[in-house]
Every structure is written in C-alpha cells, then in structure tokens.
Design a protein around this motif. Structure first.
Motif, PDB file in Angstrom:
ATOM      1  N   ASN A   1       0.699  -0.915   0.068  1.00 37.72           N
ATOM      2  CA  ASN A   1      -0.123  -0.358   0.436  1.00 37.72           C
ATOM      3  C   ASN A   1       1.139   1.469  -0.072  1.00 37.72           C
ATOM      4  N   ALA A   2       1.845   1.548  -0.857  1.00 34.47           N
ATOM      5  CA  ALA A   2       2.921   2.114  -0.935  1.00 34.47           C
ATOM      6  C   ALA A   2       3.408   2.660   0.376  1.00 34.47           C
ATOM      7  N   GLY A   3       3.022   2.018   1.455  1.00 34.87           N
ATOM      8  CA  GLY A   3       3.505   2.670   2.330  1.00 34.87           C
ATOM      9  C   GLY A   3       2.892   2.921   3.362  1.00 34.87           C
ATOM     10  N   GLN A   4       1.439   2.440   3.167  1.00 36.15           N
ATOM     11  CA  GLN A   4       0.817   3.975   4.009  1.00 36.15           C
ATOM     12  C   GLN A   4      -0.415   2.699   4.898  1.00 36.15           C
ATOM     13  N   THR A   5       0.507   2.292   5.774  1.00 36.24           N
ATOM     14  CA  THR A   5      -0.185   1.597   6.124  1.00 36.24           C
ATOM     15  C   THR A   5       0.300   1.665   7.571  1.00 36.24           C
ATOM     16  N   CYS A   6      -0.769   1.773   8.964  1.00 37.83           N
ATOM     17  CA  CYS A   6      -0.490   2.614  10.043  1.00 37.83           C
ATOM     18  C   CYS A   6       0.873   1.376  10.964  1.00 37.83           C
ATOM     19  N   ILE A   7       0.380  -0.225  10.615  1.00 36.34           N
ATOM     20  CA  ILE A   7       0.616  -0.896  11.585  1.00 36.34           C
ATOM     21  C   ILE A   7       2.413  -1.171  10.182  1.00 36.34           C
ATOM     22  N   ALA A   8       2.961  -0.131   9.465  1.00 34.33           N
ATOM     23  CA  ALA A   8       3.673  -0.138   8.692  1.00 34.33           C
ATOM     24  C   ALA A   8       5.593   0.124   9.223  1.00 34.33           C
ATOM     25  N   PRO A   9       6.420  -0.589   9.078  1.00 32.14           N
ATOM     26  CA  PRO A   9       7.965  -1.067   9.802  1.00 32.14           C
ATOM     27  C   PRO A   9       7.546   0.824   9.737  1.00 32.14           C
ATOM     28  N   ASP A  10       8.042   1.707  10.718  1.00 28.53           N
ATOM     29  CA  ASP A  10       7.999   3.276   9.710  1.00 28.53           C
ATOM     30  C   ASP A  10      10.103   3.519  10.216  1.00 28.53           C
ATOM     31  N   TYR A  11      10.692   3.331  11.301  1.00 33.00           N
ATOM     32  CA  TYR A  11      11.811   3.138  10.341  1.00 33.00           C
ATOM     33  C   TYR A  11      12.635   1.804  10.667  1.00 33.00           C
ATOM     34  N   VAL A  12      14.042   1.952  10.450  1.00 34.63           N
ATOM     35  CA  VAL A  12      14.808   0.895  10.946  1.00 34.63           C
ATOM     36  C   VAL A  12      15.980   1.275  11.700  1.00 34.63           C
ATOM     37  N   LEU A  13      16.332   0.389  13.001  1.00 34.35           N
ATOM     38  CA  LEU A  13      17.332   0.548  14.026  1.00 34.35           C
ATOM     39  C   LEU A  13      18.079  -0.235  13.702  1.00 34.35           C
ATOM     40  N   THR A  14      19.152  -0.404  13.581  1.00 36.50           N
ATOM     41  CA  THR A  14      20.216  -1.596  13.133  1.00 36.50           C
ATOM     42  C   THR A  14      21.861  -0.702  13.857  1.00 36.50           C
ATOM     43  N   THR A  15      23.034  -2.282  13.337  1.00 42.44           N
ATOM     44  CA  THR A  15      24.029  -2.003  13.723  1.00 42.44           C
ATOM     45  C   THR A  15      25.189  -1.002  12.508  1.00 42.44           C
TER      46      THR A  15
END
Ligand code: NAD
Length: 476
Positions: free
Chosen positions: A245-259
């Motif tokens: 849905n082109a990211g238009q999802t309330c529970i879409a991963p919003d940002y990624v934390l990684t090393t």
C-alpha cells in the motif's frame, strides 16, 4: 467528491438507528447472524466493484485489495459466525460464601448505537472490520467512511441500504463538517481509526455524552534488525511490510534500527527484495500503490530533502508515484533520535508512505533507549535469531503489539486483540475482543429471600453473627 450531508440527514440517521435499536430487532442471536451474513453477501457479491473502487482510490491491485481488505473482513465474519453462539452464552459468575445461597450470571447486552469513523488508507477494511463486532454484539451502526477514498465511500453508501434494508447500518458520507455534526450526537460507543490529532477531537466530543471510545491511532513503529537476523528472508519481509500500500499502513515499519556494520548488507538485501516483489521499475507494474493525494505526496517528497537516498527516491507528481525508498540517517543522536526533537524530519513524525529510514545504533540496548524515549508505538518488529534479544525488546519496551521475524501479520490474526497503547490508541478489537468491546457484560445476581442469611449483616448486629459473616467474607 463525496456527497455532502445536511445536518438534518445526520440527525435522522442517528435517530433512526436509535429507534431501530430500541425496537429490539437487532438483539436476537438469529438477527445478529443474519446481519453478519448480509455483510458477507455485500462483500462477496460485489467483489469486482470493491476491487475497482480500491484501485481508483489507491491504485491497489486486485490481489492486494483481496488480501488486505476484502478477505480480512470475510475472515473476521467467518470467525465471528463460528464462535458467536459460545461468546454470547451467559457465563456463570461466582458468589462468595458470605452471600450464599445465591446465583450469579454474566449476561452480555448490546450497547446501542455505535459510530465507526474510518481513515482512507484501508478504507474498506477499517470501516467494515469494526462493524462485524458491532453487529455481532447486537448494536446498530452509523458508518462514516473517509472522504479521501471517495470511490470506496460512494460504493459502500450505495450498497449498504440494499443489504441492510431495515436500517441497522447507516452511512453518513462527508468530511470534517459532517463528522463534527455526527460527533455532536449521542452514541453509545465510538470507534475511531485515524491520526492522534483527530483522535483527541473525537475523545473530547465523546466526553460531552460520556461515550466510551476505541481509538485506533498511529505512530512510528520501529524495527530492530539484528546482525544475526537471516538477512535475505528478513529483509524481504521487512520490505513487504513497509511498501505494501505504498507504505500507507498504520502498522508499517516506520524506521529501522540496526548496527553500523549491518547497514550496507541490509541495503543490498532490501534492494534485491524490492526488485523481486515489485520489479526493477515498480511504477510499470500493477502491484505497487500510489500516494492518496497531492497533499500527502508533497509532504512525503519534502521529507526526503537532505537525506541520503540509498534506494529509490524517484517520484512523479502527475501519477502521485513515489518509488520504494530507503534512506540512511546518520545523526549525532542520544535517545531523542526519534520524535519531535529529532535532528532529521524523517524521524520526527509518522512517515505513512514508502520511505524507510535506517538509523544506526551501537546495540539492541541503545535501540531500546531510542524506542522508549518517545510515544509508545502501535507495533514493534524484531528480526533476530536470538531468543534473548527477543526477550530484551518484549520486556523493556511497550507497544500495541510485538511481532518477531515478520511485519503486519498480527492485524490478520483474528484471535488476537488489535490496538495501540498510550499515544498509539486505546481499546482493542478483532474477533472476541470486538464482541467484548461492543457489548456490556452485565452481572445478574439472584439472592433468594429464604433462607434470609442477609439478616446476619443487618443491624442490630449480634457479635456472633457478625463474626461469622466476617469469617465467611475472608473465605471469598
Ligand atoms: P485522519 O485522522 O485525518 O482522519 C480519519 C477520519 O477522521 C476521517 O474519516 C476524517 O473524515 C475524520 N476527520 C478528519 N479531520 C477531522 C476533524 N477535524 N474533525 C472530525 N473528524 C475529522 O486520519 P487519516 O489521514 O485518514 O489516516 C491516517 C492516520 O490514521 C495515521 O496516523 C495512521 O497511522 C492512522 N491509522 C491507524 C490505524 C489503526 O488501526 N490503528 C489504521 C489506519 C490508519
């Protein structure tokens, strides 16, 4: 454009829904089941029209429309029809020895008239999924579809009277003025899905009538992507969760934390996954969505300014197309890396579009600090093969839900409550939790007049009787 609704129409819809509820017609189990079947018929007999409406509103492919909208509601109806008789059965309540002999039951009753206000991103699912529980519990409903998904709104408005000729479900179309008018009415429950700002407006209006609310809000749902996560499988699931849905999802991963060490490999794996699912030019295929309107398009494009785009970044205002985009954000950050004071705009607000920032942190513990420094998110996704790391996030953060090694799928798990916590919402629904949310569980207690044991608790108090009652009360 959605038709505007005169204030009198709003009042009439609510009054009619209330008088039908008052007649008792929606209470019998058979009537509830019949209405759930009518809703199922409305969906199955008009699938092609719903697919076309969702294509028109959001460029959703038929496959995505089926999987993320139509089938989700059909699954909810099927699950509810299978279990409703059991849920609705009166339950025995326990009575403490001090009150023996007596019998207690818990009897469910509908609340009355329920208002459902839906957003535009899953305009069908988020309007009809709550309705399943509302009808199962024996209520009548007033639906307010999103004016920003006009084709879906118009289709639902046209079909509902055909499938609910007695008016158990009413639809009021429109935007802010109509919703404001609706919110001035008295309802017995309001289910609102949308942003926190409007959620506050809804709650304030509900307070005037002491109406309980279920608020399904949004927020920035974080991802922890561990060094030990199985790179390609995990990246594919992450990309699917983000760019559906082109990211238009309330529970879409919003940002990624990684090393920092993981960033290059993760970017490569995301690039492969995106190409695999949507092709090397997602714009050319039928499976990739578009941004709902110009305002959202402009907001998203502005978010990209000053970021390091490592995947995608292309956009076309004429088509409201934004490619699946990944950006890396290197910032000197403390725990306030995410939230209103974040150094970069992409980390300050919910993205709600196909832009995925990757932010590097030193360790999972630092990721926990970043997550805890701001509002409780709607979902948290953890990709790791370590049970210890999974526990670290489960036990040290708070979110509407936690999903390990996948994204989005908890919303389709009918048996689990779906909802937020803190700023991401209050209350939950789906399956039995919907039925509970829209029912009142009423204790019914019967204390026979004989033997009249209550006399022991009534004045004048005799010390022996009083001691006996006190002893029995401690046994409860
Ligand atoms: P929104 O809050 O702008 O609108 C939702 C509904 O409120 C619409 O029906 C709209 O007509 C109405 N509305 C808008 N402004 C209003 C006002 N001033 N007064 C009264 N009513 C008003 O939300 P949206 O843009 O449609 O959806 C995006 C937001 O919804 C995001 O934050 C997203 O995370 C959230 N969301 C949450 C869920 C969930 O299940 N928790 C699902 C989808 C979307």
């Amino acid at each position: 454009m959605a038709a505007t609704t005169a204030p009198t129409t709003v009042t009439t819809a609510v009054n009619d829904a209330r008088s039908l509820f008052g007649s008792g017609a929606t209470r019998p189990l058979a009537a509830r089941t019949a209405r759930l079947k009518a809703l199922r018929a409305m969906l199955t007999e008009n699938q092609a029209d719903f697919e076309a409406a969702l294509w028109s509103d959001l460029h959703k492919s038929a496959g995505e429309a089926q999987l993320t909208e139509i089938s989700v509601v059909l699954a909810e109806i099927g699950h509810t029809l299978r279990h409703l008789r059991r849920w609705a059965r009166p339950q025995r309540g326990s009575v403490p020895p001090a009150l023996w002999p007596a019998r207690a039951r818990l009897v469910s009753e509908p609340l009355g008239v329920v208002l459902v206000i839906a957003p535009w991103n899953y305009p069908l699912q988020l309007l009809l999924d709550p309705l399943v529980g509302v009808l199962a519990a024996g209520n009548t409903a007033v639906l307010k579809p999103s004016e920003l998904a006009p084709a879906t709104s118009e289709l639902v408005t046209r079909l509902v009277p055909r499938y609910f000729p007695d008016g158990a479900v009413r639809v009021v179309e429109g935007g802010v003025p109509e919703t404001t008018e609706l919110l001035a009415q008295r309802f017995d429950h309001i289910v609102f899905t949308g942003g926190g700002m409007v959620g506050r407006i809804v709650m304030r209006a509900a307070a005037d009538h002491l109406t309980p609310v279920t608020l399904e809000l949004g927020g920035k749902s974080p991802v922890w992507f561990d060094d030990d996560a199985r790179l390609h499988q995990a990246a594919r699931r992450l990309a699917w969760g983000k760019f559906t849905n082109a990211g238009q999802t309330c529970i879409a991963p919003d940002y990624v934390l990684t090393t920092p060490d993981r960033v290059p490999a993760l970017v490569d794996a995301l690039r492969t996954a995106i190409a695999d699912m949507w092709g090397s030019d997602p714009r050319a295929g039928r499976d990739y969505g578009r941004i709902v309107n110009e305002r959202q398009f402009d907001r998203l494009v502005a978010l990209l300014e000053g970021t390091d785009v490592v995947i995608g970044g292309e956009s076309d205002p004429a088509d409201r197309y934004i490619a699946p985009t990944v950006v890396t954000v290197s910032a000197d950050h403390g725990p306030a890396a995410v939230g209103p004071d974040a150094p970069h705009p992409v980390l300050r607000e919910e993205i709600f579009g196909p832009v995925l920032p990757i932010l590097s942190v030193d360790s999972p513990q630092q990721a926990v600090e970043v997550i805890n420094a701001w509002d409780k998110p709607l979902a948290l996704y953890v990709f790791t093969s370590s049970a210890r790391t999974r526990r670290l996030f489960e036990q040290n953060t708070s979110s509407g839900a936690v999903v390990h090694d996948a994204a989005l799928i908890h919303a389709a798990t009918t048996g689990l409550p779906f909802g937020g916590v803190g700023a991401s919402g209050m209350g939950a629904y789906h399956g039995e939790h919907s039925w509970r949310a829209f029912s009142h569980l009423k204790p019914v207690l019967h204390k026979p007049l004989t033997p009249d044991t209550l006399r022991l608790a009534q004045p004048p108090f005799a010390s022996r009787g009083l001691r006996l009652v006190q002893r029995l009360m401690r046994c409860g």
